[in-house]
Design a protein around this motif. Sequence first.
Motif, mmCIF file in Angstrom:
data_model
loop_
_atom_site.group_PDB
_atom_site.id
_atom_site.type_symbol
_atom_site.label_atom_id
_atom_site.label_comp_id
_atom_site.label_asym_id
_atom_site.label_seq_id
_atom_site.Cartn_x
_atom_site.Cartn_y
_atom_site.Cartn_z
ATOM 1 N N PRO A 87 83.149 46.243 52.884
ATOM 2 C CA PRO A 87 81.974 46.230 53.775
ATOM 3 C C PRO A 87 80.708 45.900 52.991
ATOM 4 O O PRO A 87 80.596 46.235 51.807
ATOM 5 N N GLU A 88 79.748 45.287 53.650
ATOM 6 C CA GLU A 88 78.508 44.860 52.991
ATOM 7 C C GLU A 88 77.780 46.023 52.320
ATOM 8 O O GLU A 88 77.208 45.875 51.245
ATOM 9 N N ASP A 89 77.816 47.202 52.954
ATOM 10 C CA ASP A 89 77.074 48.332 52.384
ATOM 11 C C ASP A 89 77.756 48.946 51.162
ATOM 12 O O ASP A 89 77.242 49.888 50.567
ATOM 13 N N CYS A 90 78.944 48.427 50.806
ATOM 14 C CA CYS A 90 79.642 48.913 49.610
ATOM 15 C C CYS A 90 79.554 47.920 48.447
ATOM 16 O O CYS A 90 79.948 48.243 47.331
ATOM 17 N N ILE A 91 79.060 46.717 48.733
ATOM 18 C CA ILE A 91 79.003 45.685 47.693
ATOM 19 C C ILE A 91 77.783 45.917 46.805
ATOM 20 O O ILE A 91 76.647 45.993 47.282
ATOM 21 N N LEU A 92 78.030 46.053 45.513
ATOM 22 C CA LEU A 92 76.967 46.321 44.547
ATOM 23 C C LEU A 92 76.466 45.041 43.880
ATOM 24 O O LEU A 92 75.311 44.959 43.472
ATOM 25 N N ARG A 93 77.353 44.070 43.738
ATOM 26 C CA ARG A 93 77.002 42.824 43.071
ATOM 27 C C ARG A 93 77.956 41.740 43.555
ATOM 28 O O ARG A 93 79.150 41.981 43.718
ATOM 29 N N LYS A 94 77.421 40.526 43.800
ATOM 30 C CA LYS A 94 78.282 39.450 44.290
ATOM 31 C C LYS A 94 77.724 38.089 43.888
ATOM 32 O O LYS A 94 76.608 37.729 44.257
ATOM 33 N N ASN A 95 78.513 37.350 43.119
ATOM 34 C CA ASN A 95 78.184 35.974 42.783
ATOM 35 C C ASN A 95 78.496 35.096 43.989
ATOM 36 O O ASN A 95 79.497 35.296 44.676
#
Length: 363
Positions: A87-95
């Motif tokens: 889920p978006e609210d769990c993503i800390l970093r994303k290339n």
Amino acid sequence: MELDHLKTKNLILFEAISGSRSFGLATENSDTDIRGVYYLPKEDFFGLNYIPQISNETNDITYYEIGRLVELLQKNNPNILEILASPEDCILRKNALMDLLKPEDFLSKLCKDTFAGYAISQIKKAKGLNKKILNPIDKERKSILDFCYILKNQGSVPLKKWLREFPSSGGVSEGRGDLSQEKCGLVSIDNTKGMFALFYNESGDLNYKGIIQNEEANQVSVSSVPKEEKPLAYLFCNLDAYSTYCKDYREYWKWVSERNEDRYNVNQNHGQNYDSKNMMHTIRLLQSCEQIFKTNSLNIRVENRNELLDIKAGKWSYENAMKKAERLIKSIEHYHSVSTLPDYPDPDKTKRILIEIRENLYQ
């Protein structure tokens, strides 16, 4: 290569909170697990230093090299697909390159084996745990003598009881109320399994080997007995039951030595005789599998949080939890049979995506 090295060298492509928090099942006592994706520098990837994944000592933080991640996606590995569906609210970093990897490009009928197959293996494990909790095995290990019986009239008597209570008469064990297994001699009876004629030599001058030579013996001993000697009784050794006992004993005490005591105590406190946390995640995994075949998509955040947390808290009986699992398995079978998903992920498409990612990283 250490986890800190990934960050200082800016090798991380993706990082997210996983586990209970990503599923929407976190409570105040839940741990925070981290899963991520990294890439190896060009010289390591093309050289002899390929490192497929890196974890901390407790495995609550794990990062996968992009090639290893795509390999596991191709196999429809549940844990890896769930990372991609964070889920978006769990993503800390994303290339931005990670946007090239979409769950729907990898979902296939193979998920029945990976999601439901793994869940079913956990159900079997839960049944085994249920058996262990309900049937504790004494620490003092039984010997093969405990599986030997003396035939008497139309029934049998446990050997140890028979030895202990043998009548002190007839010149055998004169003046004593019991016999010694060390003074017994066994002779196999032809065309039978586990049946022996039992002879007794009070003086020990016939050098019988006894029923067993030591407490660790895994089979009874046979002796050379003079032809003129008369059997005192007939003995049956249930070697199959002894073998089963040894296996159960070994597995039970291995489980005791390895079990998580905190979780075990929780299970004991709610009294449902199964690993309720494991059962909750098994049900969740089956629900995910059903959703894949119903919708051709994967959304890992659950819609029945309270129900699943009730299972974790032991508010469901073992029987009811198993019934729910069985209903889900039946539903998965149905939706799998009518699914429009491919049998396997497209390997050519998978290869093209991975090549594109690496070309961008190494340009």
